[in-house]
Design a protein around this motif. Structure first.
Motif, PDB file in Angstrom:
ATOM      1  N   HIS A   1       4.186   5.821  -5.449  1.00  0.00           N
ATOM      2  CA  HIS A   1       4.399   5.826  -6.900  1.00  0.00           C
ATOM      3  C   HIS A   1       3.141   6.160  -7.676  1.00  0.00           C
ATOM      4  N   ASP A   2       2.078   6.462  -6.945  1.00  0.00           N
ATOM      5  CA  ASP A   2       0.835   6.913  -7.573  1.00  0.00           C
ATOM      6  C   ASP A   2       0.393   5.953  -8.686  1.00  0.00           C
ATOM      7  N   ALA A   3       0.451   4.658  -8.395  1.00  0.00           N
ATOM      8  CA  ALA A   3       0.098   3.641  -9.388  1.00  0.00           C
ATOM      9  C   ALA A   3      -1.406   3.389  -9.385  1.00  0.00           C
ATOM     10  N   ASP A   4      -1.935   3.083 -10.559  1.00  0.00           N
ATOM     11  CA  ASP A   4      -3.366   2.757 -10.672  1.00  0.00           C
ATOM     12  C   ASP A   4      -3.572   1.262 -10.410  1.00  0.00           C
ATOM     13  N   VAL A   5      -3.116   0.826  -9.280  1.00  0.00           N
ATOM     14  CA  VAL A   5      -3.210  -0.579  -8.872  1.00  0.00           C
ATOM     15  C   VAL A   5      -3.884  -0.629  -7.508  1.00  0.00           C
ATOM     16  N   ALA A   6      -4.891  -1.463  -7.381  1.00  0.00           N
ATOM     17  CA  ALA A   6      -5.560  -1.622  -6.091  1.00  0.00           C
ATOM     18  C   ALA A   6      -4.820  -2.662  -5.252  1.00  0.00           C
ATOM     19  N   VAL A   7      -4.765  -2.417  -3.953  1.00  0.00           N
ATOM     20  CA  VAL A   7      -4.095  -3.336  -3.021  1.00  0.00           C
ATOM     21  C   VAL A   7      -5.083  -3.701  -1.923  1.00  0.00           C
ATOM     22  N   ALA A   8      -5.326  -4.974  -1.781  1.00  0.00           N
ATOM     23  CA  ALA A   8      -6.210  -5.455  -0.715  1.00  0.00           C
ATOM     24  C   ALA A   8      -5.436  -6.429   0.158  1.00  0.00           C
TER      25      ALA A   8
ATOM     26  N   ARG B   1       0.837  -1.201   0.000  1.00  0.00           N
ATOM     27  CA  ARG B   1       0.000   0.000   0.000  1.00  0.00           C
ATOM     28  C   ARG B   1       0.874   1.254   0.000  1.00  0.00           C
ATOM     29  N   THR B   2       1.948   1.209   0.810  1.00  0.00           N
ATOM     30  CA  THR B   2       2.856   2.358   0.861  1.00  0.00           C
ATOM     31  C   THR B   2       3.529   2.578  -0.495  1.00  0.00           C
ATOM     32  N   TRP B   3       3.966   1.508  -1.127  1.00  0.00           N
ATOM     33  CA  TRP B   3       4.616   1.607  -2.445  1.00  0.00           C
ATOM     34  C   TRP B   3       3.662   2.221  -3.464  1.00  0.00           C
TER      35      TRP B   3
END
Length: 892
Positions: A787-794, A781-783
């Motif tokens: 890096h403002d990535a358009d990737v969801a982290v659950a 989540r911190t990464w």
């Protein structure tokens, strides 16, 4: 004199000694030698005792027990000597201060050298040694007529059962008691004493040898029930895969003494790991005692009795661990009676290959337990040592060991031929009459019994068993009963509200933050308390505070809490500090104990011995008997659970399926890759996940303080009891990213999956969902944010039962998602991947790409270099968020 280098011949009494002074000196010397001889009989008498029914190595006179060694002759047998002082440390022999040497030797040999041999010289407390001397010296070596008849009745029952089963179920394993039938009157004598002394209950543990006999003749299992198991009848309520073999099963019953006193009794279920049940029984006993209101006149009112094989007692390390529990605060049960069924043989292994000690019992000397060796072919002697053992336990509340030396008439099981490896032993055994027959002959020879009456009693047992077998077969179902297929897994259970109102949390915190007047806190800890107070005032809780709030709130609500583990009072990482120590005088304070409502509600937090096997087994047994208590075992590091794998495999994950035995035990296992080397990185979650099936356990890895708070409370707030494995953080204990607002503890419940809560993430732009668990999920989540990535982290907070619905719900938030990435710190062949991938492909493989990012498969959990660890961690995080064209080989 010899001990100080003076030759005995220089001072011994001789006929040519002249004068009163010389005679007085000689008499003093003789008295000294007699006193030495008395001590030697007490210490070494067991060496010439008649203990072996096989008489393989007939006892020979030991030099230290031979009067001639001390210059004593037949002329001295009629001379009178001092035997001890009434007020001295050592008891006078037979309670008489002066005796003729001949009478003195007769008393000593009756006490220590007949069919009972006692080892107690290793005990350091003079009071205990004197007590044993007074209870065996000068005491009758016979039992009365009523006892004789009762003993014979018990032997009849033991032998009749074995013969009946051998006849009716030829070829079936039963691990019979033949050769050791005296175990039944021995156990009967122990339990009769316990019942007549008003004890609350007893808990027994034993291996499979003789188990069916003990179940039927001691615990009270009916012949009908036993025969149904041999007949192979299937209970209509059974399901495929459930249950266990009959010689592993437990049972509860009631033992009734001849005086009519009733004693509730439980025989604990036990897998084939012979001694694994030892600490489990101790935990069950402790839990039973903790449920009984304290009564000064009934200290330790529950009796543990553990039976062992000789090879296992000497060879299994858990025996030493369990013995080591016996006098430790938090584990004491007031003394266990250990009964060794000494077959003088393991499976096929003789004693000289099975141990380095003289006796299989020598390990018990470590806790200064008296050891009572007894010939298993003398049932009266077995009853006498049983009563002595119980009396010692009641007097001193310490462990005591009975070593019943016997033999195994058949092989390890009835289908095994032991003569392959022990031809001479079994040639001798084949010629031996049974214990019952020899005892009958003894009673008939004494005139205490007629042969007709003895045989009639045996026939009565046979008739009763035949009638029970006939009834069993007549009541058999007409059609074959087919076990039902496995019911579907329930999976994630409905949530229960586990929030606590803010005023109650404030009350718990205030109690936690309070110190007694005059208490001097450690200067470093004072700073930590100040920081904790500021954090709470700012509306936040960290991991250890959330745990304390969970414990305190449960106490207020009427739930007891027991936490034990290696250095758990302080916490391995100095995070808990549940017990405070005065910096000036070392006085102990447990602030949360102010919330107790004893005896109904208690808080127990203990540092355990440095053990995993016995320590975890103890807590498991405790949790079985006390399901309403939050019972927690904490490992110093997660990989320490490896040392308790037998308890995990045999009990924690399988007991409900095998024996319908439930447990709510919690295991706290610190886990996370911190660059600290291979051993203390991984809690080996892959092993637990491999064992998951039929909703048997829960495996969770919470990543916020509030999640941990709700998880602990959920364990006792819902009605279902399942063991819980919690992978707990290390660096996360102080990492602010793991903190939670206090309000998150006020409402809600444990969430099996924490979805992406980033306010800057546009769900429409998300093409990838990264699923991770534990520390790497927090880092991911911190990464992503950096890096403002358009990737969801659950974050998957519960790995088993797998949260299918929660994952699907999270995916539904991202209409354009095309792939799921499972991210883990562990190598490919470890961690959750090999369990999780099937769940992901099964549910989403048709619509989405599913792939893994991890370290490559390795033989070791982690690198020993912090620099390499950092490089690897950077690599897996980079790969998890890299565009498809930038994926690195081997990790996707």
């Amino acid at each position: 004199f010899r001990s100080i280098g003076v030759p005995y011949e220089a001072v011994r009494w001789r006929q040519d000694v002249v004068g009163d002074e010389g005679r007085e000196t000689a008499q003093v010397v003789k008295q000294m030698q007699v006193s030495t001889l008395i001590n030697m009989y007490r210490v070494r008498g067991h060496l010439i005792a008649d203990l072996d029914p096989l008489s393989a190595n007939p006892p020979e006179m030991h030099a230290e027990l031979d009067p001639a060694t001390y210059g004593l002759t037949i002329w001295d047998l009629d001379r009178e000597f001092l035997t001890g002082s009434e007020n001295g440390i050592y008891a006078p022999v037979g309670g008489v201060t002066h005796q003729r040497l001949g009478d003195l030797l007769h008393v000593l040999r009756d006490a220590y050298c007949r069919t009972i041999g006692i080892e107690f010289g290793h005990i350091q407390e003079p009071e205990e040694k004197r007590w044993i001397q007074e209870h065996v010296e000068g005491q009758s070596i016979r039992v009365d007529v009523a006892d004789q008849r009762h003993i014979l009745t018990k032997l009849n029952g033991a032998e009749a059962l074995e013969k009946f089963l051998a006849t009716k179920y030829l070829g079936q394993k039963r691990f019979g008691l033949e050769g050791a039938e005296a175990l039944i009157p021995l156990l009967d004598a122990i339990l009769e004493q316990a019942a007549d002394n008003g004890m609350d209950s007893a808990v027994l543990g034993m291996p499979h040898r003789g188990r069916l006999n003990v179940l039927a003749n001691i615990v009270g299992k009916s012949y009908d029930q036993l025969f149904r198991e041999f007949e192979g009848y299937v209970d209509p309520d059974s399901i495929q895969g459930s249950g266990d073999v009959k010689y592993h099963l437990g049972q509860e019953g009631t033992f009734t003494s001849r005086e009519g006193a009733a004693l509730p009794l439980a025989l604990a279920a036990n897998p084939s790991h012979l001694e694994a049940v030892d600490p489990v029984v101790e935990g069950m006993v402790r839990a039973r005692m903790d449920q009984i209101p304290h009564d000064r006149n009934r200290r330790f009112p529950v009796l543990p009795v553990l039976m062992h094989g000789d090879a296992a007692f000497a060879g299994q390390g858990v025996v030493a661990e369990t013995l080591n529990l016996s006098l430790i605060k938090g584990y004491r049960v007031g003394g266990t009676i250990h009964v060794i069924v000494n077959n003088q043989l393991g499976f096929t292994t003789p004693p000289e290959s099975a141990r380095s000690s003289e006796y299989p019992t020598d390990i018990a000397k470590a806790v200064q337990a008296p050891i009572l060796h007894v010939n298993g072919d003398d049932p009266e002697a077995c009853v006498r040592v049983a009563r002595l053992a119980f009396a010692y336990r009641q007097q001193f509340h310490k462990d005591v060991v009975i070593d019943m030396v016997c033999y195994r008439r058949h092989g390890h099981n009835e289908g095994d031929d032991p003569s392959y490896t022990q031809p001479l032993m079994y040639r001798k055994i084949d010629g031996l009459r049974s214990v019952r027959k020899r005892y009958v002959e003894t009673l008939v020879r004494r005139g205490d019994l007629t042969l007709d009456k003895a045989e009639q009693a045996l026939e009565d047992f046979h008739t009763r068993m035949q009638a029970a077998l006939d009834d069993t077969r007549q009541s058999a179902p007409a059609d074959e009963v087919v076990a039902a297929p496995h019911p579907p897994n329930r999976g994630v259970l409905p949530h229960v509200a586990t929030g606590v109102a803010r005023p109650e949390l404030d009350r718990v915190f205030a109690t936690l933050d309070s110190l007694p007047e005059g208490f001097t806190i450690h200067p470093k800890l004072a700073k930590q308390h100040d920081a904790r107070r500021r954090m709470y005032d700012d509306g936040e809780v960290d991991w250890s505070l959330a745990e304390s709030l969970a414990f305190g709130s449960l106490l207020v609500e009427g739930t007891s809490v027991r936490l034990a583990g290696q250095d758990s009072r302080r916490g391995t990482f100095s995070q808990r500090h549940s017990t405070l120590f005065d910096y000036d005088n070392g006085a102990e304070v447990v602030p949360l104990q102010q919330l107790e409502d004893p005896p109904a509600t208690m808080l127990w937090i203990y540092d355990s011995l440095l053990s995993e096997y016995a320590a975890l087994g103890f807590e498991y047994g405790y949790s079985v008997v006390s399901p309403e208590t939050l019972v927690i075992w904490e490992a110093q590091f997660g990989d320490f659970s490896n040392g308790a794998q037998i308890i995990i495999d045999g009990f924690i994950v399988a007991a409900e399926d095998k024996w319908d035995q439930t447990s709510g035990l919690v295991m706290l296992l610190p886990h996370g890759y911190e660059g600290q080397g291979p051993e203390h990185s991984s809690a080996r979650l892959e092993r637990f996940l491999t064992l998951c099936a039929e909703d048997n356990i829960q495996v969770c890895q919470p990543t916020t303080a509030a999640q941990y708070f709700h998880l602990l409370r959920r364990q006792v707030r819902r009605s279902v009891r399942k063991p819980l494995v919690v992978a707990t953080p290390k660096s996360g204990l102080r990492d602010k990213r793991w903190r939670s607002p206090i309000d998150a503890c006020v409402v809600g419940s444990f969430e099996e999956l924490l979805g992406d809560s980033s306010s800057s993430l546009d769900p429409v732009k998300v093409h990838r969902l990264v699923l991770a668990s534990g520390k790497v999920a927090v880092e991911a989540r911190t990464w992503r944010d950096q890096h403002d990535a358009d990737v969801a982290v659950a974050s998957v907070e519960q790995l088993y039962p797998w949260p299918y619905e929660a994952v699907a719900k999270e995916l539904s938030r991202y209409p354009n998602c095309t792939e799921i990435v499972w991210l883990q710190e562990e190598p490919e062949n470890m961690g959750a991947w090999n369990t999780v991938k099937g769940r992901l492909f099964e549910a989403h493989g048709d619509a989405l790409e599913v792939r893994r990012v991890s370290r490559p498969d390795e033989g070791s959990p982690a690198t020993g270099s912090h620099t390499i660890h950092a490089q690897e961690q950077q690599m897996i995080l980079t790969t998890a968020f890299a565009p498809p064209t930038d994926r690195r080989a081997g990790n996707g």
